[in-house]
Write a protein that holds these residues in place. Structure first.
Motif, PDB file in Angstrom:
ATOM      1  N   ILE A  18      -0.410  16.672  36.333  1.00 34.28           N
ATOM      2  CA  ILE A  18      -0.539  17.569  34.817  1.00 34.28           C
ATOM      3  C   ILE A  18       0.771  17.530  34.169  1.00 34.28           C
ATOM      4  N   TYR A  19       0.043  17.312  33.191  1.00 37.38           N
ATOM      5  CA  TYR A  19       1.434  17.216  31.949  1.00 37.38           C
ATOM      6  C   TYR A  19       1.017  18.455  30.813  1.00 37.38           C
ATOM      7  N   ILE A  20       2.220  19.011  30.606  1.00 37.78           N
ATOM      8  CA  ILE A  20       1.897  20.221  29.570  1.00 37.78           C
ATOM      9  C   ILE A  20       2.945  20.065  28.497  1.00 37.78           C
ATOM     10  N   THR A  21       2.437  20.133  27.267  1.00 38.25           N
ATOM     11  CA  THR A  21       3.330  20.112  26.150  1.00 38.25           C
ATOM     12  C   THR A  21       3.853  21.655  25.853  1.00 38.25           C
ATOM     13  N   VAL A  25       9.111  26.390  21.706  1.00 36.75           N
ATOM     14  CA  VAL A  25      10.383  26.892  21.682  1.00 36.75           C
ATOM     15  C   VAL A  25      11.284  25.891  22.807  1.00 36.75           C
ATOM     16  N   ASN A  26      10.573  25.561  23.777  1.00 33.11           N
ATOM     17  CA  ASN A  26      11.347  24.607  24.661  1.00 33.11           C
ATOM     18  C   ASN A  26      11.413  23.300  24.241  1.00 33.11           C
ATOM     19  N   SER A  27      10.257  22.510  23.417  1.00 38.06           N
ATOM     20  CA  SER A  27      10.274  21.304  22.817  1.00 38.06           C
ATOM     21  C   SER A  27      10.430  20.220  24.017  1.00 38.06           C
ATOM     22  N   ARG A  28       9.597  20.401  24.947  1.00 48.44           N
ATOM     23  CA  ARG A  28       9.465  19.440  26.014  1.00 48.44           C
ATOM     24  C   ARG A  28       8.227  19.186  26.539  1.00 48.44           C
ATOM     25  N   VAL A  29       7.994  18.255  27.454  1.00 47.83           N
ATOM     26  CA  VAL A  29       7.033  17.984  28.309  1.00 47.83           C
ATOM     27  C   VAL A  29       7.152  18.198  29.756  1.00 47.83           C
ATOM     28  N   ALA A  30       6.421  18.981  30.430  1.00 50.20           N
ATOM     29  CA  ALA A  30       6.670  19.554  31.802  1.00 50.20           C
ATOM     30  C   ALA A  30       5.462  18.821  32.739  1.00 50.20           C
ATOM     31  N   LYS A  31       5.907  18.383  33.888  1.00 51.95           N
ATOM     32  CA  LYS A  31       5.031  17.579  34.595  1.00 51.95           C
ATOM     33  C   LYS A  31       5.007  18.347  36.146  1.00 51.95           C
ATOM     34  N   TYR A  32       3.562  18.642  36.545  1.00 54.37           N
ATOM     35  CA  TYR A  32       3.263  19.189  37.832  1.00 54.37           C
ATOM     36  C   TYR A  32       2.540  18.116  38.447  1.00 54.37           C
ATOM     37  N   HIS A  56       2.756  19.133  20.099  1.00 50.36           N
ATOM     38  CA  HIS A  56       1.860  20.003  19.735  1.00 50.36           C
ATOM     39  C   HIS A  56       0.658  19.253  20.450  1.00 50.36           C
ATOM     40  N   ALA A  57       0.563  18.156  20.776  1.00 50.10           N
ATOM     41  CA  ALA A  57      -0.695  17.748  21.684  1.00 50.10           C
ATOM     42  C   ALA A  57      -0.346  16.347  22.586  1.00 50.10           C
ATOM     43  N   ILE A  58      -1.363  16.265  23.548  1.00 49.07           N
ATOM     44  CA  ILE A  58      -0.782  15.248  24.493  1.00 49.07           C
ATOM     45  C   ILE A  58      -2.230  14.676  25.162  1.00 49.07           C
ATOM     46  N   VAL A  59      -2.147  13.272  25.340  1.00 48.34           N
ATOM     47  CA  VAL A  59      -3.132  12.743  26.057  1.00 48.34           C
ATOM     48  C   VAL A  59      -2.725  11.697  26.912  1.00 48.34           C
ATOM     49  N   ALA A  60      -3.574  11.231  27.636  1.00 50.38           N
ATOM     50  CA  ALA A  60      -3.220   9.947  28.424  1.00 50.38           C
ATOM     51  C   ALA A  60      -4.320   8.688  28.619  1.00 50.38           C
ATOM     52  N   ASP A  61      -3.810   7.587  28.502  1.00 50.52           N
ATOM     53  CA  ASP A  61      -4.727   6.858  28.495  1.00 50.52           C
ATOM     54  C   ASP A  61      -4.943   6.186  29.843  1.00 50.52           C
ATOM     55  N   ARG A  62      -5.774   4.922  29.789  1.00 47.90           N
ATOM     56  CA  ARG A  62      -6.192   4.346  31.083  1.00 47.90           C
ATOM     57  C   ARG A  62      -5.069   3.846  32.053  1.00 47.90           C
ATOM     58  N   SER A  63      -3.959   3.450  31.204  1.00 46.14           N
ATOM     59  CA  SER A  63      -2.898   3.109  31.966  1.00 46.14           C
ATOM     60  C   SER A  63      -1.719   4.030  32.146  1.00 46.14           C
ATOM     61  N   ASN A  64      -2.242   5.201  32.235  1.00 39.37           N
ATOM     62  CA  ASN A  64      -1.406   6.643  32.379  1.00 39.37           C
ATOM     63  C   ASN A  64      -0.249   6.332  31.422  1.00 39.37           C
ATOM     64  N   ASN A  65      -0.184   5.758  29.931  1.00 37.10           N
ATOM     65  CA  ASN A  65       0.690   6.098  29.139  1.00 37.10           C
ATOM     66  C   ASN A  65       0.339   7.480  28.365  1.00 37.10           C
ATOM     67  N   SER A 121      -3.306  17.562  16.662  1.00 37.07           N
ATOM     68  CA  SER A 121      -4.203  17.521  17.808  1.00 37.07           C
ATOM     69  C   SER A 121      -4.384  16.107  17.718  1.00 37.07           C
ATOM     70  N   ILE A 122      -5.019  15.787  19.346  1.00 36.18           N
ATOM     71  CA  ILE A 122      -5.325  14.165  19.575  1.00 36.18           C
ATOM     72  C   ILE A 122      -6.220  14.244  20.560  1.00 36.18           C
TER      73      ILE A 122
END
Length: 206
Positions: A18-21, A25-32, A56-65, A121-122
């Motif tokens: 899981i990836y959360i933008t 305030v914190n300006s980061r990406v968090a991974k669980y 403000h937005a995050i998506v993952a492609d088939r290659s996990n980018n 948004s993406i």
């Protein structure tokens, strides 16, 4: 770690991580991990590669980018699942001079340059040949069809309240390359877009 200040979006990779933008305030990406256990985070306020000014937005492609809409920096940054910076791109398409803001004065000059292509948004399509749809901030308010390398393939709509026009496309869903749903904060609605690439036109229904 594990604490947020106004998170903005969430996505998953093919292994269920899981990836959360954590944007405002914190300006980061968090991974669980897939079990919801904290793994790591990356990013800090700034304008350099791997830094953010309101992710403000995050998506993952088939290659996990991972594609992160770095809104106020007016760019999309691409990372691997460990947070390694891969590349970034901007959307530099001038708006129709006739476009007018739905709320407040229409930006001009430096204020306009600062909002063109801001990724609000993406979404990313399924299937083997994926493309992105990127919703611009409140003004100029368009939706862009974008290749994974950042090339703009098409532009949909402009700022306004009519069908096929947008203001604050705050969330997008694209179950196929020719079907997009846009949730607008300033217009208080969701529009369904059926795209017809062969004629370069679109129709919209609420």
């Amino acid at each position: 770690d594990g604490l947020f200040r106004q998170p903005t979006d969430v996505t998953w990779d093919s292994e269920g991580n899981i990836y959360i933008t954590d944007g405002y305030v914190n300006s980061r990406v968090a991974k669980y991990d897939k079990d919801g256990d904290w793994v790591k985070s990356w990013g800090e306020p700034g304008t350099g590669p791997g830094q953010f000014h309101l992710p403000h937005a995050i998506v993952a492609d088939r290659s996990n980018n991972l594609y992160v809409g770095d809104r106020t920096n007016r760019r999309v940054q691409v990372f691997d699942t460990e947070g390694k910076f891969l590349r970034m791109f901007t959307i530099d398409v001038p708006p129709d001079p006739k476009s007018r803001a739905v709320n407040g004065p229409t930006p001009t000059g430096a204020r306009l340059a600062a909002v063109i292509g801001q990724p609000n948004s993406i979404c990313i399509t399924p299937g083997p040949n994926q493309v992105l749809f990127v919703g611009e901030s409140t003004f100029p308010g368009r939706i862009f069809k974008v290749a994974l390398d950042g090339k703009v393939l098409g532009v949909i709509g402009r700022s306004g309240r009519n069908l096929g026009q947008f203001s604050g496309a705050h969330a997008l869903a694209c179950p196929s390359e020719n079907e997009v749903y846009a949730a607008e904060t300033s217009n208080w609605r969701v529009q369904k877009l059926i795209l017809h690439p062969q004629t370069q036109t679109s129709s919209a229904r609420r």
